[in-house]
Write an enzyme that holds these catalytic residues in place. Structure first.
Site, PDB file in Angstrom:
ATOM      1  N   GLY A  97      54.246  56.702  -5.031  1.00 21.59           N
ATOM      2  CA  GLY A  97      54.431  54.975  -5.727  1.00 21.59           C
ATOM      3  C   GLY A  97      53.712  54.996  -6.895  1.00 21.59           C
ATOM      4  N   GLY A  98      52.177  54.489  -6.872  1.00 21.51           N
ATOM      5  CA  GLY A  98      51.334  54.412  -7.741  1.00 21.51           C
ATOM      6  C   GLY A  98      51.392  55.404  -8.750  1.00 21.51           C
TER       7      GLY A  98
ATOM      8  N   ASN B 227      58.638  56.436  -6.786  1.00 23.13           N
ATOM      9  CA  ASN B 227      59.504  55.052  -6.314  1.00 23.13           C
ATOM     10  C   ASN B 227      58.639  53.964  -7.339  1.00 23.13           C
ATOM     11  OD1 ASN B 227      59.796  52.579  -5.181  1.00 23.13           O
ATOM     12  ND2 ASN B 227      58.553  53.057  -3.293  1.00 23.13           N
ATOM     13  N   TRP B 228      59.124  53.321  -8.172  1.00 18.93           N
ATOM     14  CA  TRP B 228      58.408  52.412  -9.272  1.00 18.93           C
ATOM     15  C   TRP B 228      58.271  50.937  -8.604  1.00 18.93           C
ATOM     16  CZ3 TRP B 228      61.230  53.914 -14.644  1.00 18.93           C
ATOM     17  CH2 TRP B 228      60.917  55.146 -15.004  1.00 18.93           C
ATOM     18  N   LYS B 229      58.719  50.511  -7.546  1.00 16.46           N
ATOM     19  CA  LYS B 229      58.644  49.662  -6.798  1.00 16.46           C
ATOM     20  C   LYS B 229      58.938  48.163  -7.695  1.00 16.46           C
ATOM     21  CE  LYS B 229      55.288  51.363  -3.822  1.00 16.46           C
ATOM     22  NZ  LYS B 229      54.334  51.326  -2.642  1.00 16.46           N
TER      23      LYS B 229
ATOM     24  N   HIS C 101      62.069  51.794   3.457  1.00 18.92           N
ATOM     25  CA  HIS C 101      60.568  51.792   3.070  1.00 18.92           C
ATOM     26  C   HIS C 101      59.955  50.943   4.072  1.00 18.92           C
ATOM     27  CE1 HIS C 101      57.393  51.650   0.570  1.00 18.92           C
ATOM     28  NE2 HIS C 101      57.328  52.639   0.054  1.00 18.92           N
TER      29      HIS C 101
ATOM     30  N   GLY D  74      49.370  53.294  -0.742  1.00 15.19           N
ATOM     31  CA  GLY D  74      48.752  52.305  -2.074  1.00 15.19           C
ATOM     32  C   GLY D  74      47.394  51.986  -1.515  1.00 15.19           C
TER      33      GLY D  74
ATOM     34  N   GLU E 161      55.966  58.639   5.614  1.00 11.58           N
ATOM     35  CA  GLU E 161      54.935  57.891   4.893  1.00 11.58           C
ATOM     36  C   GLU E 161      54.111  57.092   5.892  1.00 11.58           C
ATOM     37  OE1 GLU E 161      56.234  57.102   0.651  1.00 11.58           O
ATOM     38  OE2 GLU E 161      57.125  55.537   1.936  1.00 11.58           O
TER      39      GLU E 161
ATOM     40  N   SER F 275      50.076  57.756  -1.405  1.00 11.31           N
ATOM     41  CA  SER F 275      48.705  58.145  -2.242  1.00 11.31           C
ATOM     42  C   SER F 275      48.588  59.559  -2.439  1.00 11.31           C
ATOM     43  CB  SER F 275      47.234  57.819  -1.629  1.00 11.31           C
ATOM     44  OG  SER F 275      47.275  56.390  -1.241  1.00 11.31           O
TER      45      SER F 275
ATOM     46  N   GLU G 232      57.636  48.881   3.414  1.00 11.26           N
ATOM     47  CA  GLU G 232      57.471  47.645   2.778  1.00 11.26           C
ATOM     48  C   GLU G 232      58.816  46.613   2.832  1.00 11.26           C
ATOM     49  OE1 GLU G 232      56.572  48.749  -1.220  1.00 11.26           O
ATOM     50  OE2 GLU G 232      54.497  49.441  -0.691  1.00 11.26           O
TER      51      GLU G 232
HETATM   52  C1  PEP Z   1      55.155  54.539  -1.560  1.00 13.28           C
HETATM   53  O1  PEP Z   1      55.256  53.442  -1.825  1.00 13.28           O
HETATM   54  O2  PEP Z   1      56.539  55.226  -1.261  1.00 13.28           O
HETATM   55  C2  PEP Z   1      53.978  55.336  -1.735  1.00 13.28           C
HETATM   56  C3  PEP Z   1      53.864  56.619  -1.270  1.00 13.28           C
HETATM   57  O3  PEP Z   1      53.154  54.682  -2.464  1.00 13.28           O
HETATM   58  P1  PEP Z   1      51.571  55.327  -3.149  1.00 13.28           P
HETATM   59  O4  PEP Z   1      51.905  56.741  -3.616  1.00 13.28           O
HETATM   60  O5  PEP Z   1      51.366  54.350  -3.878  1.00 13.28           O
HETATM   61  O6  PEP Z   1      50.894  55.194  -1.720  1.00 13.28           O
END
Ligand code: PEP
Length: 259
Positions: free
Chosen positions: A238-239, A13-15, A99, A177, A171, A217, A101
């Site tokens: 994500g990251g 997920n490049w957001k 998601h 994050g 999640e 994470s 967010e």
């Molecule tokens: C996400 O946003 O779906 C996610 C899992 O982010 P991160 O890996 O950065 O925690």
């Protein structure tokens, strides 16, 4: 790894990151490193503005393309929105829905998540439906009731025939994050609870076909321990998905567990 026939899925997920030139470059690196393997399903989810460029980079590879959101209607007066059909036109096959967010910053509720999930399935997209509790909810003993409400709400009216297409991402909001990850055992206990709920909602046969990803994470250092759990069928990253090397080493861990 699952003992059943669920292929692990690693989704990035490049957001709201990377312009289309940067996104194309990252897609090229991922295609070069893991674009021909077949053991694990991989998908990358760039911003809407990069979908077309990235689509051209992944078209001849085994890397799938995903979007980060969609509207539930096909077309019409919905300024700023994108439909499932428009995504399909760009060869998108996955779409992240609900998601945390989007639930948090854009007030998406269980009903909207449900409408989008149904529209995605009807358009032959694979929805990655995100659910998860906040730290407050976990600490006050509401983990199971929150997961139950979100899952039941998202899947209202979904047919068991769509189980192959359906992906759930657990999640925990406090792990997104933040660098904090659920322990593999904690994550597995929630995933197995989700599998049981899926069985109540869709029936046991369908429930065993649904992939349940862990997100929060996930990184090369913890991927193998998480992915080796029985009910963890992949990761939503994500990251770590913004760095080709980190993302592909997570894919490599999944390949190792699948072979
Ligand atoms: C996400 O946003 O779906 C996610 C899992 O982010 P991160 O890996 O950065 O925690």
């Amino acid at each position: 790894m699952s003992t059943l026939a669920r292929k692990l899925l690693i989704a990035g997920n490049w957001k709201m990151n990377l312009n289309s030139a940067e996104a194309s470059e990252l897609a090229d690196s991922i295609v070069n490193q893991v674009g021909t393997q077949m053991e694990v399903a991989v998908c990358i989810c760039p911003t809407f503005t990069s979908l077309e460029a990235v689509s051209k980079r992944v078209v001849d590879s085994n890397i799938g393309l995903g979007a980060q959101n969609m509207h539930f209607e096909n077309s019409g007066a919905f300024t700023g929105e994108i439909s499932a059909e428009m995504l399909r036109h760009l060869f998108v096959s996955y779409v992240i829905i609900g998601h945390s967010e989007r639930r948090d910053y854009f007030n998406e509720d269980d009903n909207l998540v449900n409408q989008k999930t149904i529209a995605a399935l009807e358009a032959s997209l694979k929805p990655i439906v995100c659910i998860g509790e906040t730290l407050n909810e976990r600490d006050s003993g509401q983990l199971e009731s929150v997961i139950h409400r979100q899952l039941e709400g998202a899947l209202l009216g979904v047919s068991p025939n769509h189980a192959d297409q359906l992906v759930i991402a657990y999640e925990p909001v406090w792990a997104i994050g933040t660098g904090k990850t659920a322990t593999p055992e904690d994550a597995e206990s929630v995933h197995s609870f989700i599998r049981k709920l899926l069985s109540d909602i869709l029936g046991i046969e369908a429930a065993n076909k649904v992939r349940i990803l862990y997100g929060g994470s996930m990184k090369p250092e913890n991927a193998e321990a998480l992915l080796s759990q029985k009910n963890i069928d992949g990761g939503l990253i994500g990251g770590a998905s913004l760095k080709a090397h980190a993302f592909t080493s997570i894919v490599d861990s999944a390949i190792k567990l699948s072979s």
